[in-house]
Design a protein around this motif. Structure first.
Motif, mmCIF file in Angstrom:
data_model
loop_
_atom_site.group_PDB
_atom_site.id
_atom_site.type_symbol
_atom_site.label_atom_id
_atom_site.label_comp_id
_atom_site.label_asym_id
_atom_site.label_seq_id
_atom_site.Cartn_x
_atom_site.Cartn_y
_atom_site.Cartn_z
ATOM 1 N N MET A 60 29.160 -15.186 37.505
ATOM 2 C CA MET A 60 30.475 -15.742 37.822
ATOM 3 C C MET A 60 31.529 -14.661 37.632
ATOM 4 O O MET A 60 32.466 -14.554 38.409
ATOM 5 C CB MET A 60 30.771 -16.965 36.948
ATOM 6 C CG MET A 60 30.010 -18.189 37.403
ATOM 7 S SD MET A 60 30.440 -19.659 36.460
ATOM 8 C CE MET A 60 29.162 -19.624 35.214
ATOM 9 N N GLY A 152 27.178 -25.166 33.651
ATOM 10 C CA GLY A 152 27.170 -24.438 34.918
ATOM 11 C C GLY A 152 28.083 -25.077 35.950
ATOM 12 O O GLY A 152 28.529 -24.415 36.885
ATOM 13 N N LEU A 153 28.348 -26.363 35.764
ATOM 14 C CA LEU A 153 29.261 -27.070 36.670
ATOM 15 C C LEU A 153 30.673 -26.869 36.125
ATOM 16 O O LEU A 153 31.108 -27.585 35.216
ATOM 17 C CB LEU A 153 28.900 -28.555 36.729
ATOM 18 C CG LEU A 153 29.756 -29.435 37.634
ATOM 19 C CD1 LEU A 153 29.660 -29.023 39.090
ATOM 20 C CD2 LEU A 153 29.354 -30.901 37.476
ATOM 21 N N ILE A 154 31.364 -25.875 36.665
ATOM 22 C CA ILE A 154 32.672 -25.480 36.127
ATOM 23 C C ILE A 154 33.715 -26.526 36.511
ATOM 24 O O ILE A 154 33.925 -26.778 37.698
ATOM 25 C CB ILE A 154 33.094 -24.110 36.707
ATOM 26 C CG1 ILE A 154 32.052 -23.035 36.380
ATOM 27 C CG2 ILE A 154 34.479 -23.709 36.202
ATOM 28 C CD1 ILE A 154 31.898 -22.704 34.932
ATOM 29 N N PRO A 155 34.383 -27.138 35.518
ATOM 30 C CA PRO A 155 35.432 -28.093 35.875
ATOM 31 C C PRO A 155 36.644 -27.352 36.457
ATOM 32 O O PRO A 155 37.152 -26.424 35.825
ATOM 33 C CB PRO A 155 35.797 -28.763 34.545
ATOM 34 C CG PRO A 155 34.742 -28.342 33.568
ATOM 35 C CD PRO A 155 34.197 -27.038 34.066
ATOM 36 N N THR A 156 37.041 -27.722 37.628
ATOM 37 C CA THR A 156 38.204 -27.169 38.342
ATOM 38 C C THR A 156 37.997 -25.711 38.725
ATOM 39 O O THR A 156 37.797 -25.394 39.885
ATOM 40 C CB THR A 156 39.510 -27.347 37.548
ATOM 41 O OG1 THR A 156 39.605 -28.705 37.126
ATOM 42 C CG2 THR A 156 40.732 -26.987 38.385
ATOM 43 N N LEU A 157 38.079 -24.809 37.781
ATOM 44 C CA LEU A 157 37.900 -23.380 38.073
ATOM 45 C C LEU A 157 37.853 -22.623 36.754
ATOM 46 O O LEU A 157 38.224 -23.147 35.700
ATOM 47 C CB LEU A 157 39.054 -22.860 38.944
ATOM 48 C CG LEU A 157 40.480 -22.993 38.381
ATOM 49 C CD1 LEU A 157 40.887 -21.768 37.583
ATOM 50 C CD2 LEU A 157 41.475 -23.171 39.512
ATOM 51 N N LEU A 158 37.402 -21.390 36.819
ATOM 52 C CA LEU A 158 37.294 -20.550 35.620
ATOM 53 C C LEU A 158 38.227 -19.354 35.771
ATOM 54 O O LEU A 158 37.976 -18.467 36.584
ATOM 55 C CB LEU A 158 35.844 -20.081 35.451
ATOM 56 C CG LEU A 158 35.559 -19.024 34.388
ATOM 57 C CD1 LEU A 158 35.939 -19.525 33.004
ATOM 58 C CD2 LEU A 158 34.082 -18.642 34.415
ATOM 59 N N ALA A 159 39.328 -19.369 35.005
ATOM 60 C CA ALA A 159 40.293 -18.276 35.107
ATOM 61 C C ALA A 159 40.369 -17.481 33.807
ATOM 62 O O ALA A 159 40.146 -16.272 33.789
ATOM 63 C CB ALA A 159 41.670 -18.818 35.478
ATOM 64 N N ARG B 190 28.324 -23.628 40.652
ATOM 65 C CA ARG B 190 28.739 -25.020 40.828
ATOM 66 C C ARG B 190 30.152 -25.191 40.288
ATOM 67 O O ARG B 190 30.498 -24.606 39.260
ATOM 68 C CB ARG B 190 27.823 -25.973 40.038
ATOM 69 C CG ARG B 190 26.372 -25.973 40.473
ATOM 70 C CD ARG B 190 25.577 -26.823 39.480
ATOM 71 N NE ARG B 190 24.138 -26.755 39.715
ATOM 72 C CZ ARG B 190 23.459 -27.691 40.389
ATOM 73 N NH1 ARG B 190 24.074 -28.738 40.899
ATOM 74 N NH2 ARG B 190 22.155 -27.587 40.530
ATOM 75 N N GLN B 191 30.906 -26.011 40.965
ATOM 76 C CA GLN B 191 32.296 -26.250 40.583
ATOM 77 C C GLN B 191 32.584 -27.725 40.816
ATOM 78 O O GLN B 191 32.230 -28.262 41.865
ATOM 79 C CB GLN B 191 33.178 -25.372 41.481
ATOM 80 C CG GLN B 191 34.622 -25.301 41.132
ATOM 81 C CD GLN B 191 35.323 -24.231 41.981
ATOM 82 O OE1 GLN B 191 34.704 -23.575 42.823
ATOM 83 N NE2 GLN B 191 36.605 -24.054 41.746
ATOM 84 N N LEU B 192 33.187 -28.377 39.844
ATOM 85 C CA LEU B 192 33.527 -29.796 39.974
ATOM 86 C C LEU B 192 35.031 -29.902 40.170
ATOM 87 O O LEU B 192 35.800 -29.539 39.280
ATOM 88 C CB LEU B 192 33.117 -30.579 38.732
ATOM 89 C CG LEU B 192 33.382 -32.079 38.821
ATOM 90 C CD1 LEU B 192 32.434 -32.746 39.809
ATOM 91 C CD2 LEU B 192 33.256 -32.743 37.450
ATOM 92 N N PRO B 349 33.443 -20.215 41.338
ATOM 93 C CA PRO B 349 34.459 -20.900 40.531
ATOM 94 C C PRO B 349 35.407 -19.956 39.804
ATOM 95 O O PRO B 349 36.522 -20.339 39.473
ATOM 96 C CB PRO B 349 33.631 -21.728 39.536
ATOM 97 C CG PRO B 349 32.238 -21.230 39.619
ATOM 98 C CD PRO B 349 32.066 -20.566 40.939
ATOM 99 N N MET B 355 39.263 -18.921 43.374
ATOM 100 C CA MET B 355 39.433 -19.887 42.285
ATOM 101 C C MET B 355 40.560 -20.881 42.560
ATOM 102 O O MET B 355 40.499 -22.027 42.142
ATOM 103 C CB MET B 355 39.656 -19.165 40.947
ATOM 104 C CG MET B 355 40.983 -18.453 40.821
ATOM 105 S SD MET B 355 41.331 -17.946 39.113
ATOM 106 C CE MET B 355 40.384 -16.438 38.952
ATOM 107 N N GLU B 362 43.135 -30.232 43.485
ATOM 108 C CA GLU B 362 43.441 -31.215 42.443
ATOM 109 C C GLU B 362 44.917 -31.625 42.494
ATOM 110 O O GLU B 362 45.252 -32.793 42.302
ATOM 111 C CB GLU B 362 43.054 -30.674 41.070
ATOM 112 C CG GLU B 362 41.535 -30.542 40.941
ATOM 113 C CD GLU B 362 41.033 -30.362 39.519
ATOM 114 O OE1 GLU B 362 41.850 -30.306 38.586
ATOM 115 O OE2 GLU B 362 39.801 -30.280 39.360
#
Lengths: 162, 419
Positions: A60, A152-159, B190-192, B349, B355, B362
């Motif tokens: 990532m 692994g399922l990133i909520p929203t996004l990873l900043a 994966r991204q939620l 993500p 990103m 949202e």
């Protein structure tokens, strides 16, 4: 169960200090202080456990030197848009795995929470740090850090870095 | 059904906000679109390479298993036990000669046939299933599957057109381009996103936002609206392709075009390490950005040397997962694999150029939820009226194309609706 490794008190202390500063620097938005914990020739990766367990190399985030870390921070500060939030890292006790090629091998669990600007918190990520640390003059710096995210399922996004 | 849409205009330049927030609309989308007469991305053939390999995926909200049997044939079937509706295959991937539901150990072959029912004949002559019980009659629903040059598509429909007709000219051409030699999967992300799945589908058709929201593109010149490129659509305007050619504009042109745009500044910053921006030409057509997007929910995307598929997986009316499969080629050198992985910093993500989508979607979902009845979003960039291809990327026209086909499938086209 492996035999406990004899680790000098000063090495243990240096590792604890490093992990404490690592989490707080991120949570207090002192990202330059966070980057200063890394050596110039550092390697920082965020990967998912799903990929690691399948032996797949996808990343990532991958910074293979400190300049790339600084570029990430600058992009985060001035270029990218992301969900406005505060971070909170809770880092578990380090497990020592010994000295390999002059680097102290350490792993520790983390949990990272995010809180939005109206005070709503959520669990953002849990996982494990795997680090190779250089300890000199009582201080530890990071030569390599792999963040293995169970989430692994990133909520929203990873900043913000994990 | 009494489902109606109060379209303000028949060219889809106004989209009612409630269509993203209504549980009945979502339920009908699963029935009429995801189980309807069109082809859906499942996974890559490279992910089920050996006999016995399986991988789980989704078609809308339906869980699906893709398998390769020992005769090397590919199958796709619904991952739901015939007996009590339980999940049969619990692993995301693996290799197995058969698949057993843990609840009562009903057993299925890789082709999705029900092959074993414990105690079917009872014990010592007592109990068991009725003598005339037919396992074949209750086997899980199978999808028709096609392997189009290494990309697997499935459909629940018997009425579906051929895959070639469905994908159209650029769709078939672009898949051949990406799959021109054996691929190697480099991994997943994966991204939620807390938003309706259609917001992401629209985002993939909105080239207007790309160089504005994703400021990294512009700041460092990865992709700018001033580059030579454009948007193509298929004849039905349901699929689209955003594309651009490497090094086809100048810094001066870009600077002039973006002058005065709040929040977007060229040349403000320089990367200390520029290898993120390196592009190694690898396709004869010269494109460094190529993103064929297929109705309803998949895309194959090249951003420089990152190649991947993205699969939108609706998770209820208010959430979607973006499942990305990053790939390279089997003949990639170790240096090329490393380069692709370094460039993976751009996508996914945490992607420096991707990103923002999570946040933008949202924001749109959250606030449009409480918009009054009768309010709608404005989709006029690139023009009103007929749907047509454009040799530039300052457009939202493919979004109108998406809604046109959505309306046809949902049975809610307005009078004289554009197609």
């Amino acid at each position: 169960m492996s035999t406990p490794i004899a680790i000098a008190r000063e090495v243990r202390d240096a590792v604890l200090d490093l992990l404490a500063e690592y989490g707080m620097a991120l949570d207090q938005d002192r990202l330059d202080d966070w980057a200063a914990l890394f050596t110039d020739d550092c390697d920082y990766r965020v990967i998912s456990r799903e990929n690691e367990e399948q032996g797949l190399p996808n990343v990532m985030i991958w910074c293979d030197n400190r300049d790339m870390l600084l570029d990430r921070i600058e992009s985060y500060r001035h270029v990218n848009e992301y969900n406005l939030h505060w971070d909170r890292h809770v880092i578990g006790l380090p497990r020592h795995l010994g000295l390999i090629d002059g680097l102290w091998q350490v792993e520790a669990s983390y949990s990272a929470f995010q809180t939005d600007l109206e005070g709503v918190s959520r669990l953002f990520s849990v996982g494990r740090y795997r680090m190779g640390l250089r300890v000199e003059a009582g201080a530890a710096r990071i030569r390599s850090a792999v963040v293995v995210a169970d989430t692994g399922l990133i909520p929203t996004l990873l900043a913000t870095p994990l | 059904m009494g489902f109606k849409v109060d379209w303000e205009r028949n060219d889809y330049s106004r989209i009612p906000h409630w269509l993203y927030h209504d549980n009945e609309v979502y339920r009908l989308e699963m029935e009429r679109i995801f189980r309807g007469p069109l082809w859906h991305y499942l996974c890559l053939e490279a992910e089920v390479r050996r006999p016995g390999d399986f991988r789980t995926t989704w078609v809308g909200d339906t869980p699906v298993v893709v398998t390769r049997d020992k005769k090397d044939e590919l199958h796709a079937w619904v991952n739901r036990c015939s007996h009590r509706g339980a999940t049969i295959v619990r692993q995301v991937h693996g290799n197995s000669a058969d698949h057993v539901c843990i609840y009562h150990r009903w057993c299925y072959s890789p082709s999705g046939d029900l092959t074993g029912i414990p105690f079917r004949r009872g014990l010592k002559g007592e109990g068991g299933m009725p003598a005339d019980f037919s396992p074949a009659s209750v086997s899980p629903r199978k999808l028709r599957l096609v392997n189009f040059h290494g990309v697997l598509f499935g459909t629940f429909s018997e009425q579906c057109e051929s895959i070639e007709d469905f994908l159209g000219e650029f769709g078939t051409g672009m898949i051949r381009r990406f799959m021109h030699k054996p691929v190697r999967v480099l991994g997943y992300s994966r991204q939620l996103i807390h938003g309706n799945w259609k917001l992401y589908a629209e985002n993939l058709r909105d080239t207007y936002h790309a160089s504005l929201l994703h400021e990294f593109f512009v700041t460092y010149g990865v992709d700018r609206a001033t580059q030579k490129g454009g948007v193509k659509m298929d004849a039905r305007h349901r699929h689209n392709m955003n594309h651009a050619y490497a090094a086809s504009d100048t810094q001066d042109e870009a600077r002039a075009a973006y002058a005065g745009t709040a929040g977007v500044e060229l040349d403000r910053m320089k990367l200390r390490d520029t290898k993120l921006l390196q592009y190694i030409p690898e396709f004869e057509d010269g494109m460094n950005l190529a993103a064929p997007t297929f109705f309803p929910s998949s895309i194959i995307i090249q951003i420089n040397n990152t190649l991947g598929t993205r699969h939108i997986r609706p998770k209820g009316v208010n959430q979607l997962e973006v499942f990305q499969t990053l790939f390279g080629y089997e003949d990639d050198t170790p240096d090329m694999i490393r380069h692709r992985l370094v460039l993976a910093n751009l996508v996914g993500p945490a992607g420096l150029v991707s990103m923002e989508d999570g946040e933008a979607i949202e924001l749109a979902h959250r606030t449009s939820a409480s918009a009054p009845v009768g309010s709608s979003s404005v989709v006029e960039m690139g023009g009103r009226g007929p749907l047509r291809d454009l040799a530039h990327r300052v457009t939202e026209t493919p979004i109108r194309g998406f809604w046109s086909y959505w309306s046809e499938l949902m049975g809610v086209e307005p009078e004289g609706g554009v197609r």
